[in-house]
Write a protein that holds these residues in place. Sequence first.
Motif, PDB file in Angstrom:
ATOM      1  N   ARG A 122       0.847  -1.179   0.000  1.00 33.73           N
ATOM      2  CA  ARG A 122       0.000   0.000   0.000  1.00 33.73           C
ATOM      3  C   ARG A 122       0.883   1.230   0.000  1.00 33.73           C
ATOM      4  NH1 ARG A 122      -3.747   0.017   4.976  1.00 33.73           N
ATOM      5  NH2 ARG A 122      -1.856   0.671   6.013  1.00 33.73           N
ATOM      6  N   ARG A 174      -7.896  -9.635  -9.899  1.00 30.13           N
ATOM      7  CA  ARG A 174      -7.630  -8.574  -8.941  1.00 30.13           C
ATOM      8  C   ARG A 174      -7.089  -7.377  -9.694  1.00 30.13           C
ATOM      9  NH1 ARG A 174      -6.171 -13.135  -6.322  1.00 30.13           N
ATOM     10  NH2 ARG A 174      -7.082 -13.438  -4.287  1.00 30.13           N
ATOM     11  N   GLN A 175      -7.390  -6.234  -9.221  1.00 34.09           N
ATOM     12  CA  GLN A 175      -6.875  -5.052  -9.894  1.00 34.09           C
ATOM     13  C   GLN A 175      -5.966  -4.314  -8.941  1.00 34.09           C
ATOM     14  OE1 GLN A 175     -10.421  -3.062 -10.937  1.00 34.09           O
ATOM     15  NE2 GLN A 175     -10.772  -4.266 -12.765  1.00 34.09           N
ATOM     16  N   ARG A 223      -4.455  -1.277  -7.183  1.00 36.48           N
ATOM     17  CA  ARG A 223      -5.026   0.035  -6.898  1.00 36.48           C
ATOM     18  C   ARG A 223      -4.121   0.823  -5.980  1.00 36.48           C
ATOM     19  NH1 ARG A 223      -8.029  -3.807  -4.978  1.00 36.48           N
ATOM     20  NH2 ARG A 223      -9.809  -3.460  -6.315  1.00 36.48           N
ATOM     21  N   ARG A 224      -4.135   2.104  -6.224  1.00 33.87           N
ATOM     22  CA  ARG A 224      -3.499   2.994  -5.275  1.00 33.87           C
ATOM     23  C   ARG A 224      -4.631   3.708  -4.575  1.00 33.87           C
ATOM     24  NH1 ARG A 224      -0.288   6.857  -8.350  1.00 33.87           N
ATOM     25  NH2 ARG A 224      -0.206   5.471 -10.112  1.00 33.87           N
ATOM     26  N   THR A 225      -4.599   3.754  -3.290  1.00 29.36           N
ATOM     27  CA  THR A 225      -5.734   4.367  -2.620  1.00 29.36           C
ATOM     28  C   THR A 225      -5.350   5.687  -2.008  1.00 29.36           C
ATOM     29  OG1 THR A 225      -5.204   3.301  -0.542  1.00 29.36           O
ATOM     30  CG2 THR A 225      -6.632   2.119  -2.047  1.00 29.36           C
ATOM     31  N   VAL A 247     -10.246   6.175  -6.176  1.00 29.58           N
ATOM     32  CA  VAL A 247      -9.373   5.029  -6.425  1.00 29.58           C
ATOM     33  C   VAL A 247      -9.004   5.011  -7.886  1.00 29.58           C
ATOM     34  CG1 VAL A 247      -9.301   2.525  -6.465  1.00 29.58           C
ATOM     35  CG2 VAL A 247     -10.458   3.694  -4.624  1.00 29.58           C
ATOM     36  N   GLU A 248      -7.768   4.887  -8.180  1.00 27.45           N
ATOM     37  CA  GLU A 248      -7.359   4.776  -9.571  1.00 27.45           C
ATOM     38  C   GLU A 248      -7.265   3.316  -9.936  1.00 27.45           C
ATOM     39  OE1 GLU A 248      -4.634   8.794  -9.490  1.00 27.45           O
ATOM     40  OE2 GLU A 248      -3.813   6.937 -10.256  1.00 27.45           O
ATOM     41  N   ILE A 249      -7.996   2.931 -10.944  1.00 29.68           N
ATOM     42  CA  ILE A 249      -8.005   1.531 -11.346  1.00 29.68           C
ATOM     43  C   ILE A 249      -7.052   1.344 -12.507  1.00 29.68           C
ATOM     44  CG2 ILE A 249      -9.447  -0.367 -12.076  1.00 29.68           C
ATOM     45  CD1 ILE A 249     -10.381   0.717  -9.529  1.00 29.68           C
ATOM     46  N   VAL A 297     -13.644  -5.417  -6.993  1.00 30.61           N
ATOM     47  CA  VAL A 297     -13.729  -6.544  -7.917  1.00 30.61           C
ATOM     48  C   VAL A 297     -14.618  -7.605  -7.303  1.00 30.61           C
ATOM     49  CG1 VAL A 297     -12.413  -8.253  -9.180  1.00 30.61           C
ATOM     50  CG2 VAL A 297     -11.413  -6.042  -8.664  1.00 30.61           C
ATOM     51  N   SER A 321     -12.904 -12.377  -5.038  1.00 34.25           N
ATOM     52  CA  SER A 321     -11.520 -12.237  -4.579  1.00 34.25           C
ATOM     53  C   SER A 321     -11.475 -11.239  -3.429  1.00 34.25           C
ATOM     54  CB  SER A 321     -10.648 -11.749  -5.715  1.00 34.25           C
ATOM     55  OG  SER A 321     -11.108 -10.495  -6.154  1.00 34.25           O
ATOM     56  N   ASP A 335      -9.689  -2.641  -0.520  1.00 36.02           N
ATOM     57  CA  ASP A 335     -10.385  -1.406  -0.185  1.00 36.02           C
ATOM     58  C   ASP A 335     -11.500  -1.625   0.802  1.00 36.02           C
ATOM     59  OD1 ASP A 335     -10.259   0.613  -3.190  1.00 36.02           O
ATOM     60  OD2 ASP A 335      -8.937   0.380  -1.479  1.00 36.02           O
ATOM     61  N   TYR A 376     -10.471  -2.548   4.310  1.00 33.36           N
ATOM     62  CA  TYR A 376      -9.770  -1.620   5.174  1.00 33.36           C
ATOM     63  C   TYR A 376     -10.723  -0.901   6.108  1.00 33.36           C
ATOM     64  CZ  TYR A 376      -5.224  -1.846   2.915  1.00 33.36           C
ATOM     65  OH  TYR A 376      -4.003  -2.252   2.453  1.00 33.36           O
TER      66      TYR A 376
END
Lengths: 215, 217
Positions: free
Chosen positions: A109, A196-197, A199-201, A206-208, B21, B25, B29, B32
């Motif tokens: 993260r 799974r993607q 991501r930076r949070t 959220v940027e996908i 998603v 899975s 996010d 958290y």
Amino acid sequence: GSPPQGLVDDTEDVSLDFGSEEELALRKAKIRHPLATFFHLFFRVSAIITYLFCDWFSNSFVACFVTILLLLSFDFWSVKNVTGRLLVGLRWWNQIDEDGKSHWVFEARRVPTRAASTEAEARIFWLGLIICPVIWTVFFFSTLFSLKLKWLALVIAGISLQTANLYGYIHCKLGGHKSTSRATSSFFVTADVPKRQERRTSEDHVEIHGKTGTR
Amino acid sequence: FAGLADVSIAEDIPVEGEITVPVGSHSPDEDYSTLDEPVKDTIMRDLKAVGKKFVHVMYPKKSSALLRDWDLWGPLVLCVSLALMLQGGSADSKEDGGPQFAEVFVIIWFGAVVITLNSKLLGGTISFFQSLCVLGYCVLPLTVAMLVCRLVLLAGSGTVSFIIRLIVVVAMFGWSTLASTAFLADSQPPNRKALVVYPIFLFYFVISWMILTFTPQ
């Protein structure tokens, strides 16, 4: 939303913050995830204590073996899936894509979220993660040299499970950008929906980086 | 990336796409947010995945659940229960069943590892843990056979009981071997299938032998 408050004194936080009372208390606490911290240590330490004092608990080898094995398995699962995520924001897993190829993904993260972890938690996490495999290795040699070979299978299982977590998290920590970008490029290669993607949070958005993402 | 950040805050440009998603899975996010909920969710999801795999073993057909979402919980549970049920045999009345318990454990796991290495060396495309997962889950029919044998032995240990046990064990052995072969042999080139199936056959044969020759004290 409400305008972000500038928090000059508290260096641990991101600038976007809504500053409610609850969150102020959360931010000031030394340990923000008490339950996760407890369980991170509980299973590992219980396994070690049970192994050392199994004669006091029960006469039966089988009961001790099964108990320690279950404790080790629960520890492996909780450290891998829960406490690593919560305490240090790292995560690693294995993924099999459409072709049947297996990828090991290591995620870190980058931007701390609202309930980010503290230094104390991180320290507890890493200490617990490192010291226990060392102790099990000591047990390995003591079992070998005292010829109590029936325990050897258990000790080897303990070493493998704990070292796997240690290795995974060190890889996450050290890998950083390189590993995650490699994981992303493997998603681009297999054009189907990625499981799974990456991501930076940051606080709200959220940027996908998936099949339609751009870099 | 500063430009992109501005774009997503602006009101008139719609932000599209999925944030999480939903394909079964873990999504960091939503996990958290709270501690208790997601842990329960994670546990339930893993338990359901394990249960699904057990069902897939009993009705073996091509399923991606066993192959792609591998896990080793099922094999662990099966191994422990099989080892527990093989306790109390007449061989070790003096000791508390120590070595025999560990033996079953070692045979199953070491055997599975050896088979996996063998199939990988023969050029199989399946990954190490996937193969362990399949082999471990396919021990389920034999565990059922062990349960049945113990129940039959409660009733008596004569010739009739032996014949019943023999039939049950042979049937379950065939089931295990067929189930695991259905999953594993496909990953091999065609002329090597027999080379891969043979160790699997041997592995389940050894376990079946342990089950059949079990006589309680």
